[in-house]
Structure formats: C-alpha cells, structure tokens
Design a protein around this motif. Structure first.
Motif, PDB file in Angstrom:
ATOM      1  N   ARG A  12       3.724 -14.533   7.672  1.00 47.81           N
ATOM      2  CA  ARG A  12       3.192 -15.871   7.980  1.00 47.81           C
ATOM      3  C   ARG A  12       2.245 -16.346   6.873  1.00 47.81           C
ATOM      4  NH1 ARG A  12       0.295 -15.951  13.453  1.00 47.81           N
ATOM      5  NH2 ARG A  12       1.111 -13.907  14.093  1.00 47.81           N
ATOM      6  N   TYR A  13       1.628 -15.425   6.143  1.00 51.88           N
ATOM      7  CA  TYR A  13       0.616 -15.781   5.147  1.00 51.88           C
ATOM      8  C   TYR A  13       1.083 -15.599   3.701  1.00 51.88           C
ATOM      9  CZ  TYR A  13      -2.478 -15.478   9.185  1.00 51.88           C
ATOM     10  OH  TYR A  13      -3.070 -15.653  10.406  1.00 51.88           O
ATOM     11  N   PHE A  14       2.083 -14.711   3.482  1.00 52.26           N
ATOM     12  CA  PHE A  14       2.511 -14.397   2.114  1.00 52.26           C
ATOM     13  C   PHE A  14       3.995 -14.712   1.947  1.00 52.26           C
ATOM     14  CE2 PHE A  14      -1.159 -11.707   2.897  1.00 52.26           C
ATOM     15  CZ  PHE A  14      -1.916 -11.922   1.752  1.00 52.26           C
ATOM     16  N   ASP A  15       4.344 -15.237   0.782  1.00 50.29           N
ATOM     17  CA  ASP A  15       5.737 -15.558   0.508  1.00 50.29           C
ATOM     18  C   ASP A  15       6.612 -14.308   0.553  1.00 50.29           C
ATOM     19  OD1 ASP A  15       5.136 -18.177   0.185  1.00 50.29           O
ATOM     20  OD2 ASP A  15       4.916 -18.074  -2.001  1.00 50.29           O
ATOM     21  N   LYS A  16       6.072 -13.209   0.061  1.00 56.79           N
ATOM     22  CA  LYS A  16       6.897 -12.018  -0.113  1.00 56.79           C
ATOM     23  C   LYS A  16       6.137 -10.803   0.424  1.00 56.79           C
ATOM     24  CE  LYS A  16       8.873  -9.443  -3.897  1.00 56.79           C
ATOM     25  NZ  LYS A  16       8.698  -9.275  -5.348  1.00 56.79           N
ATOM     26  N   VAL A  17       6.756 -10.112   1.365  1.00 57.85           N
ATOM     27  CA  VAL A  17       6.163  -8.887   1.899  1.00 57.85           C
ATOM     28  C   VAL A  17       7.240  -7.812   1.849  1.00 57.85           C
ATOM     29  CG1 VAL A  17       5.029  -7.793   3.872  1.00 57.85           C
ATOM     30  CG2 VAL A  17       4.709 -10.245   3.459  1.00 57.85           C
ATOM     31  N   GLU A  18       7.127  -6.899   0.904  1.00 54.70           N
ATOM     32  CA  GLU A  18       8.182  -5.900   0.711  1.00 54.70           C
ATOM     33  C   GLU A  18       7.853  -4.616   1.479  1.00 54.70           C
ATOM     34  OE1 GLU A  18      10.063  -3.115  -2.830  1.00 54.70           O
ATOM     35  OE2 GLU A  18       8.570  -4.643  -3.340  1.00 54.70           O
ATOM     36  N   LEU A  19       8.813  -4.170   2.298  1.00 50.99           N
ATOM     37  CA  LEU A  19       8.620  -2.915   3.028  1.00 50.99           C
ATOM     38  C   LEU A  19       9.227  -1.757   2.257  1.00 50.99           C
ATOM     39  CD1 LEU A  19       8.000  -1.247   5.698  1.00 50.99           C
ATOM     40  CD2 LEU A  19      10.349  -1.833   6.366  1.00 50.99           C
ATOM     41  N   VAL A  20       8.468  -0.689   2.103  1.00 46.53           N
ATOM     42  CA  VAL A  20       9.012   0.558   1.564  1.00 46.53           C
ATOM     43  C   VAL A  20       8.791   1.619   2.643  1.00 46.53           C
ATOM     44  CG1 VAL A  20       8.822   2.304  -0.260  1.00 46.53           C
ATOM     45  CG2 VAL A  20       8.370  -0.122  -0.778  1.00 46.53           C
ATOM     46  N   GLY A  21       9.873   2.191   3.168  1.00 44.95           N
ATOM     47  CA  GLY A  21       9.747   3.201   4.230  1.00 44.95           C
ATOM     48  C   GLY A  21      10.301   2.669   5.533  1.00 44.95           C
ATOM     49  N   SER A  22       9.925   3.289   6.635  1.00 42.81           N
ATOM     50  CA  SER A  22      10.492   2.904   7.930  1.00 42.81           C
ATOM     51  C   SER A  22       9.671   1.807   8.584  1.00 42.81           C
ATOM     52  CB  SER A  22      10.591   4.102   8.868  1.00 42.81           C
ATOM     53  OG  SER A  22       9.614   5.056   8.565  1.00 42.81           O
ATOM     54  N   SER A  23      10.365   0.951   9.317  1.00 42.38           N
ATOM     55  CA  SER A  23       9.692  -0.219   9.886  1.00 42.38           C
ATOM     56  C   SER A  23       9.436  -0.026  11.370  1.00 42.38           C
ATOM     57  CB  SER A  23      10.544  -1.462   9.681  1.00 42.38           C
ATOM     58  OG  SER A  23      11.647  -1.420  10.558  1.00 42.38           O
ATOM     59  N   ASN A  24       9.918   1.050  11.940  1.00 37.97           N
ATOM     60  CA  ASN A  24       9.852   1.219  13.395  1.00 37.97           C
ATOM     61  C   ASN A  24       8.735   2.161  13.851  1.00 37.97           C
ATOM     62  OD1 ASN A  24      10.783   0.505  15.912  1.00 37.97           O
ATOM     63  ND2 ASN A  24      12.114   2.320  16.067  1.00 37.97           N
ATOM     64  N   VAL A  25       7.867   2.534  12.905  1.00 38.19           N
ATOM     65  CA  VAL A  25       6.783   3.461  13.245  1.00 38.19           C
ATOM     66  C   VAL A  25       5.665   2.720  14.003  1.00 38.19           C
ATOM     67  CG1 VAL A  25       5.008   4.970  12.223  1.00 38.19           C
ATOM     68  CG2 VAL A  25       7.312   4.848  11.217  1.00 38.19           C
ATOM     69  N   THR A  26       5.025   3.407  14.944  1.00 38.11           N
ATOM     70  CA  THR A  26       3.947   2.792  15.723  1.00 38.11           C
ATOM     71  C   THR A  26       2.594   2.951  15.000  1.00 38.11           C
ATOM     72  OG1 THR A  26       5.085   3.254  17.772  1.00 38.11           O
ATOM     73  CG2 THR A  26       2.705   2.814  17.936  1.00 38.11           C
ATOM     74  N   ILE A  27       1.889   1.851  14.888  1.00 34.93           N
ATOM     75  CA  ILE A  27       0.566   1.846  14.252  1.00 34.93           C
ATOM     76  C   ILE A  27      -0.451   1.538  15.353  1.00 34.93           C
ATOM     77  CG2 ILE A  27      -0.910   0.680  12.558  1.00 34.93           C
ATOM     78  CD1 ILE A  27       1.371   2.366  11.333  1.00 34.93           C
ATOM     79  N   ASP A  28      -1.459   2.380  15.475  1.00 34.18           N
ATOM     80  CA  ASP A  28      -2.391   2.182  16.587  1.00 34.18           C
ATOM     81  C   ASP A  28      -3.778   1.704  16.156  1.00 34.18           C
ATOM     82  OD1 ASP A  28      -3.373   4.528  15.488  1.00 34.18           O
ATOM     83  OD2 ASP A  28      -2.384   5.789  16.984  1.00 34.18           O
ATOM     84  N   GLY A  29      -3.994   1.545  14.855  1.00 31.93           N
ATOM     85  CA  GLY A  29      -5.296   1.017  14.457  1.00 31.93           C
ATOM     86  C   GLY A  29      -5.536   1.159  12.966  1.00 31.93           C
ATOM     87  N   PRO A  30      -6.535   0.437  12.464  1.00 32.08           N
ATOM     88  CA  PRO A  30      -6.857   0.490  11.043  1.00 32.08           C
ATOM     89  C   PRO A  30      -7.886   1.584  10.757  1.00 32.08           C
ATOM     90  CG  PRO A  30      -8.151  -1.208  12.089  1.00 32.08           C
ATOM     91  CD  PRO A  30      -7.354  -0.550  13.171  1.00 32.08           C
ATOM     92  N   ALA A  31      -7.954   2.024   9.511  1.00 31.65           N
ATOM     93  CA  ALA A  31      -8.967   2.999   9.091  1.00 31.65           C
ATOM     94  C   ALA A  31      -9.129   2.914   7.586  1.00 31.65           C
ATOM     95  CB  ALA A  31      -8.566   4.412   9.496  1.00 31.65           C
ATOM     96  N   LYS A  32     -10.242   3.416   7.093  1.00 32.10           N
ATOM     97  CA  LYS A  32     -10.413   3.553   5.648  1.00 32.10           C
ATOM     98  C   LYS A  32      -9.444   4.611   5.133  1.00 32.10           C
ATOM     99  CE  LYS A  32     -15.166   3.615   5.982  1.00 32.10           C
ATOM    100  NZ  LYS A  32     -16.533   3.827   5.476  1.00 32.10           N
ATOM    101  N   ILE A  33      -8.907   4.430   3.950  1.00 34.79           N
ATOM    102  CA  ILE A  33      -7.846   5.312   3.450  1.00 34.79           C
ATOM    103  C   ILE A  33      -8.282   6.773   3.433  1.00 34.79           C
ATOM    104  CG2 ILE A  33      -8.441   4.908   1.003  1.00 34.79           C
ATOM    105  CD1 ILE A  33      -5.353   5.036   0.463  1.00 34.79           C
ATOM    106  N   GLU A  34      -9.545   7.027   3.134  1.00 32.88           N
ATOM    107  CA  GLU A  34      -9.973   8.432   3.026  1.00 32.88           C
ATOM    108  C   GLU A  34     -10.238   9.076   4.380  1.00 32.88           C
ATOM    109  OE1 GLU A  34     -11.531   5.740   2.001  1.00 32.88           O
ATOM    110  OE2 GLU A  34     -13.714   5.993   1.802  1.00 32.88           O
ATOM    111  N   CYS A  35     -10.309   8.279   5.431  1.00 35.21           N
ATOM    112  CA  CYS A  35     -10.540   8.842   6.779  1.00 35.21           C
ATOM    113  C   CYS A  35      -9.320   8.671   7.681  1.00 35.21           C
ATOM    114  CB  CYS A  35     -11.705   8.145   7.486  1.00 35.21           C
ATOM    115  SG  CYS A  35     -13.069   7.648   6.471  1.00 35.21           S
TER     116      CYS A  35
END
Lengths: 360, 360, 360
Positions: A12-35
């Motif tokens: 909705r916000y970006f012209d191009k959003v490229e997926l690399v990997g699987s799209s059906n995985v469940t994401i349950d929340g955000p975190a800092k990359i190192e944690c």
C-alpha cells in the motif's frame, strides 16, 4: 499474521515489495534484530546492522532493495523495499494495539462547564475538568485529570494524555497529541521593573495556537503570548521538558529535542532540528532547515538557511569544530611557543656572544 | 474606552501625562505597534521602534516625554509619559479581563480535610484536594486538580493554577501566584552513601517558605529543606522548569529565567537576575544585584555585588568575553606561531650558512 | 527522647557508640549545628564544622571517633561513632513523623478499573485513577490525583506522591518512591522522516521498568522503550526535572542530579554519579563508577570505569581542567607570542642592518 499480509500492507505504501523466502510463515511481533526470536519480524536500515543478519533468529527481515539476501537459512524470509526503516514503522503500527486513554463518552466524574460543545465520539476521562465555552472536536480523547480552562478549542482526533493543563483560550488543530504533565498557555514571563526594585506583572493577554499534526511530549511548557499568539505550526514534534516562551513561532515540521529552551519572541523556521538542552536568546530568528546541535547557545539571528550551529555561543559547526580542535591542541601550542621563546633567547645570547667575540 | 479615560488612569501613576491629539477617540484594545489596527493602543519605549510610528494604524500611542509627536496624521493621538513601558502595562491591565481559575466557593468535587480553615471569599476548584490542618487565606483561588497536602498555609489573594502540588507544611505569603504543574516542597535530593554502594535516604524534615508577591511559573520544582526552610523571598519571579534545591534562599525581587538550576544550600541575594539554563554548584552564595548570563555555570561564591557572570565555569563577563574573543582568534594565533617558528628556523639556517660561509 | 535512647538506636547500626557526657538529657529534635538550640541534637562529619562545637547551643552532638570532646561545657554531650553523618541520618529518621500521602483504604472519589488487584493495606488517595488490569502491591500508597493507566504493576511498599502519571504497562519493583509531577512511560521521541518533510510516528511499544529501592524526584520524564524496556535498576536515585529517553538503562545505585538529560538508548553503568544539567548523546554507554560533572556534554562511549568526565564535549577531568587553565592563560600566551614576533622582527632588522653594514 502471515508474511503475505505484511507484504500486502507494505504494497500500500511502496511501489515494489520483493519477497525472498516463504510467504506463509506466521509472524507474531516485532523485535530488534539482535534480540529477535522465531516468529519475530525485524529490519536492517543501516549497514552497521547487516552483520546481525547471519545470526538473527527472526523469521522475517525488512531490508533495503540492495541488501544481499540469498545466502541465509531457509527459516529466514526477507521483504525488500526502498525505505526499510519507514516500512518497519508501518509494521510496528500493525502490531501496536491502540492505547486506552479514556473510555468512550464522558466519565461521570468529569466536570463539564457551560456552553461546551462536544463533538461526536469524544472520550472524556475521569476527573477531567472542561471550562466554559470550550469546543472539543470529533473523536478527541481527553485522559483522566486533564484540565482545559475556559474557551479551549480542539480540532478532531486530538489526544490529551492524563494530567495535561491547557490555559484559557488555547487553540489546537486536528490530530494534535499532548502528553502528560504538559502545560499550554501559562503566562509568559513578563514583568516591568520599577524604581523601587520591584516588578509589576505585564498581563499576558494572548494565547497559544497549536496547528494540525503536532505532537508534544511530557512536562513541556509553552507560554501564551503577551499579545497575539505563540504559534506551533503544522507537524512540529516536541520532546519532553522543553520550554517555549511567549510569542515564539515554531515553523512547520520542526523537531525539538528534550530540555531545549526557546526564549520569548524567537521565530524558528520550517524543517529545523533543535538538539537537546539547546538554548536561544530572545527575539532572534532562524531560517528554514537550520540544525542546532545539543547544548548549543544560539545568541543571534541567522540569515542563511540549512546551516548547522554548535557551541556556546553557537556558530556554524565547521568553525566550532575547528575551534574545538584548536582548543584540544592548545597544550601543544603552548609548548611550541615556550620552545620558540627559548630558541630566540638562545639566538640573542649567541648573537650577543658573537658581538662580544667581535669586540675582542 | 475613550482616550481620556486612559489618560485618567495613567494620571493615577504618573505626575505628568501629556495628550497630543484628540481625547474622545474610542480605543478597543492593545496591540504591538507593527500589528496595530484602527482603535488599538500601542506604545514606543525603545528608540528602535520609533520607525514604526509613521506607518502604524494604531489610534493611540503611549510614548516617552521626549518623543517627537507633531508630524503625524490626525488619526493618531499620543499620551506622553516618563515611562511609557510601565504605562502600557497599566493599559494592558485595563483591557485584560480576569481569568476564571475556579468558581466562587468550594466545588462539590473538592475534598477538604479535617481542621482546614478557609478564609473569606475563597474559590476552591473541581477535584481539588486540601489536606488536614491547612489554612487558606481570604480571596485565595485554587484551580482544579491542585493538591495541597497537610498543613499548607497560604496568605490572602493567592492564586494556584490547575494541577499545582504543594507538599505538607509549605507556607505561602500574600498575593503569591503558582502556575500549573509546579511542585513545591518535594523532598530534597539527599542520600547518604553506604559501604555496600547503596544509599540511605536522609529524611527531609524542613519546609518551603514562599513570601509575599512571589510569582512562580509552570512545571517548576522547589524542594523542601532537610532541616529549616527553603526560602523564596518577597517579590521573586520564577519562570518555567526551574529547579531550586533544598535549603536555598532566593533574595527579594530576584528574577530567575527558565530551566535554571540552583543546587542545594545556595543563597542568592536581592535584585539578582539569573539567565535561562544557568546552573549553580551547591553551597555557594551570590551578593545582591548579581546578573548571571544564560547557560552560565556558577562554581564559586562571589563577594562583590552587582557583577555580571558568564561562561562555564562562570567568570566576570569582561573576562569571559575577552576569553571568547581570544578563542575565536585562536586560528590566527596558531598561524602566526607557525609562521614565526618557520622564520626562526630560517634565521637559524641562515646563521648556520653564514657560520659555514665564514669557515670557507 | 533521652540521649540513652539515641545511643541505643545507634548501637543497632554501629559496633561502637561512645558516650561523653550525661545520658539522661532530653532531646527534642535535630538541627544544623550553627542554628541548634538547647535540646537539639546535631552532628559534625566534616572538619570544617568542628569550629562550631565551641559555640553551639545543642545538647548533643554526633561526632567521629577521633573528634576531641573533652574540653567543652557540661551542657554538651557527645556520641562518638565511625560514621557520624550516617548516624545523624538515623537520628533524623527517629524524629521524622511519617508523611500522610493518602488515608488508609480506597478513597470514595478514586476510580478503580476492571480486574485490578489491590494488595493488603493499600492507600489509594482522592481522585486517583487506576486503569484496568493494574496490580498494586501490599502497603503501597498512591497520593491524590495520581493516574495509573492500564496494566501498571507495582511491588510492595511503593509511594506515589500526588499527581504522578504512569502510562500503561509500567512495572515497578518494591519500595519505589515517585514524587509529584513525574511522568513514567510516555512515548519515546521517535518519528521517521518522510520525503515530503513530514514525519510519521514510530509506535512506542515497549515499557518502563523500575526496579527495587529506586527514588525518583518531581517532574521527571522517563520514556517507554520503542521495543523492550527502558530500565532503571535497583537503588537508582533521580533528582528533579531529569529526562531519560526511550530504551535507556541506568545501572544499580547510580545517582542522577537535577535537569540532566539522557538521550535514547544510552546505557549507564552501576554506581555512577551524573551531575546537574549534564547531557548525553544517544546510543552511548558508560562503565561503572563513572562520574559526570555538572553541565558536561557526553558525546561518546567510555571503556575505562571510574573516570570523571567534564566539559562540552566531555573529556577526562584532568584534560578538561588543563584545558580550562590554558584557556584562562590564553591572554598571556597571546602577549608572549606578540612580544616574540616583535623580537624576531627586531632581530631580522638587526641582521639586515648588520648585513647592510657589511656591504658598506
């Protein structure tokens, strides 16, 4: 939430959003990359953080279009976008649940004055006090123990956190957010000195005007004008414990960090960035896109836009950094000067002896 | 209001008020000279503003006795007085309507403790809490959501804006004004370090005393004394976000600008002016009429009164300005030193060659 | 209270408490040595104050083990201990009556949300608002007009003075004291700049965690983390008007003076002391036992523990004091340089004349 849903959001916000990997995985929340743990989404917007990609346990990373993504484990997917930082902000917004500041409707313990106009769908919290002749826009939320004195006017979709105080006559635009403990419209600091050493108070008859999309942090003070208005223009963001004195004007989209202090009648342009604990002498003006470093003491107006100021008194950063470097080398200068003085003394002595030698 | 009424008002304060122009014109409000419209009254107290007299649309100007007033248009009248700035303050007071902070009497939602003595004609706002054994003087107004803990005593004609907090035992004189969010009498910052690296709290058993005619802005913190009193003397004016630590004494008619920080047990004389963001080390004292520039860091006591301090650490302004000028010329000094060094090297080289020349 | 009772109290904390003088005298309160009257107890912990022993009118002094005590009047007794300062703190605690912040139980004007768990023996003051799902530990006291938003969790024996605001999700340990006007958990200052010059808000999804035995003064702001927690560790003491930004961590027993400002993601070690009005750039870390002088501007991380920093930008205090001394001698350096330049000029002139002399 599935990765394809996050992809759909970002599209909705970006012209191009490229997926690399699987799209059906469940994401349950955000975190800092190192944690981050399995099921988390994180991001890399800065090259310094690419080193964490190898070891992160996140299931999804939002990265830049140029970030290499091929060599990593199958359990890690990527969404590649032009601005991964902003993209991650949208992801955060997806996962953040709206905060309850006050329940729908008007709390029975709130005290609403006479001739108050409440918009549709407002929420007025416990122990709120709204003075006579106030106007509260649609969908505005007023947290517990907040006080609006007489004739305060808010636009729609405003948020007042608990314990905000607005003095009489304050005017706010739409989508304005004010955090706890902030005082809008207290009297400007104006007293006329008298021959006996005392002062008489100068009535502060103006108001504070806050335009659309402004967010003001906690425990700030923005004083009303003596006459006319203290104006915070559209999109300004103010941190905590900031002082903005009477008759100031802060330009559109300017950002002010914590504990900065803006003296009376200062005018700051649009798109400026003011660092923490910076101070301003009264009655000066800064043009658009000026950056003021933390702790700077701005003592005079500036003509040229888009400069960075630093130091006390503040000067263009290049001059200030040069001066700071010289200051650090002052010890060396002093030693050089002393050595040179000694050398000259020796030369004079030598010359003297030479001269004496000639005489003999 | 007619010009002759304004003249009559000023004649109450000034021996001589000379009218130039018509006295029967209606004045409907004050304005800054550069924004004034027909029907406005404005003033010129500073020569810089005389250039606006020609073009102002105001109907009345308050000016100094020496200001030339003959050459202007018939639609502009003048009142000439000795101190036009103070005169204009009286005019502002005429036009300013009193602010409603709380309605007359005691709000039904206020909670009044036991053995509280309320003076005549007090106004106690909504959701105010007044602790046991408080004494509230005649005509005092306490704004909504303000809390006075136990044994707070106020004089007469005090004003507490909404959301002020007074800790137990605070004593206020007559005609004291406290703006929103200010906290009077919180514990001084005193902890005794222990061998295990922790701290034990030093009970803060003293109080805060605010004398007559003091005005304190928004979101300030004035801490109670450890023993005895933190004292704010008669006529002191304090801006916003100022910290005054335990056991300080601020002398009569001293003025303190925003975000200044006064450490524990500091004593400041009478008629001082403290600039914004200035800081003070603990336990020092400043004599009467000291001026401290904005952002200064005062690190030691001063003996001589009526000095101006500036810089970090603060020093007499003359020394500090000299030092700042030298600092700005440091680059030039460095170049001069390098050039001189080179010159001396050349001289030595020349001497060497000369010496060599002699040998051949 | 009799001197023998004070002695008995101190013997609970100190191995040895030696009495010099009579033990049956009545002591009615503490005072500073220079203001003490008959019946007062005072102390001398610092040699500077021994000169007051001769003239004090106190009936009892707490002094160090080595302080000479023989030569004084019969009306003055002494208790000699290893640490008279801490001993006097215990004496102050004996004489200080507990402050009433809120009456026992829940005030009828407080508003308690759904699913709130109140511990035993809590005191909830007038006009308090407690959001849904909060947990309040045993013996915790919440002063009037304080607001806890949803899901705030406090430990036991906490004290909230009047007018504190805790945003949703704030977690506090045991024996935490928060003074009036402090805002815990407001949104961190995070906005993502957009190409049009505006900003979008970065949701602040984390919380504030305050560990055991922390005391936080008045009108502070401690922001919630963007993700994760802003953490104030065990035993930290914070003065007034301090800003602690999102994602900071303040280490155990660190002490922060008034008006200091800690930018986002700063990590401060244990047992540090941060001076008043000090400022910190974002994302840096300081090791244990670092001291930061008042007004310092810390701009980078430090590796070595137990250093003292001073200046803007901050550097090890030895370097900074050296630099400040050089700065004060800059005038002298300039004069020396000018004199040397003149001398070299004279020498060259001399050489020139000499050379000319030779030619003739």
């Amino acid at each position: 939430m599935k990765i394809y849903e996050i992809q759909a959001l970002l599209e909705r916000y970006f012209d191009k959003v490229e997926l690399v990997g699987s799209s059906n995985v469940t994401i349950d929340g955000p975190a800092k990359i190192e944690c981050a743990a399995k099921g988390n989404v994180s991001f890399v917007a800065n090259e310094k953080y690419t080193r964490f990609i190898e070891s992160t346990e996140a299931s999804l990373l939002i990265v830049g279009e140029q970030t290499p993504t091929k060599q990593y484990s199958d359990s890690l997917s990527f969404l590649k976008v032009k601005d991964p930082y902003t993209a991650f902000v949208f992801v955060l917004q997806m996962f953040s649940s709206p905060r309850v500041i006050a329940s729908d409707g008007v709390s029975p313990s709130a005290v609403i004055g006479e001739n108050v106009m409440l918009g549709k769908n407002v929420s007025i919290g416990d122990h709120v006090v709204i003075g006579d002749h106030c106007v509260i826009g649609d969908n505005t939320v007023i947290g517990p123990n907040t006080v609006l004195m007489e004739r305060v006017v808010t636009g729609r979709d405003c948020m007042f956190y608990p314990g905000v105080i607005c003095y009489d006559g304050t005017i706010l635009g739409d989508r304005v957010t004010i955090h706890s403990g902030t005082v809008l419209g207290a009297d400007g600091f104006g007293f006329a000195p008298q021959p006996d050493g005392g002062y008489i108070k100068i009535p502060q008859m103006g108001i504070v005007e806050i335009h659309d999309d402004v967010e003001i942090g906690a425990n700030n003070t923005i004083d009303r004008a003596t006459m006319g208005s203290t104006v915070i223009e559209k999109g300004v963001k103010i941190d905590n414990l900031v002082q903005i004195a009477h008759n100031c004007r802060i330009g559109e989209n300017t950002v002010i960090a914590s504990q900065a202090g803006i003296s009376g009648s200062v005018s700051i342009g649009k798109h400026c960035m003011i660092g923490g604990q910076a101070g301003f002498a009264g009655h000066l003006s800064l043009p658009d896109k000026t950056h003021v470093a933390a702790k700077a003491g701005v003592s005079k107006s500036l003509q040229k836009s888009a400069q960075t100021l630093r130091g006390i008194p503040a000067q263009p950063i290049r001059d200030q950094l040069r001066q700071e470097a010289l200051l650090r080398s002052l010890d060396k200068m002093k030693r050089k000067l002393d050595a040179l003085e000694e050398e000259v003394r020796q030369m004079q002595k030598g010359k003297g002896q030479q001269a004496e030698g000639k005489n003999t």
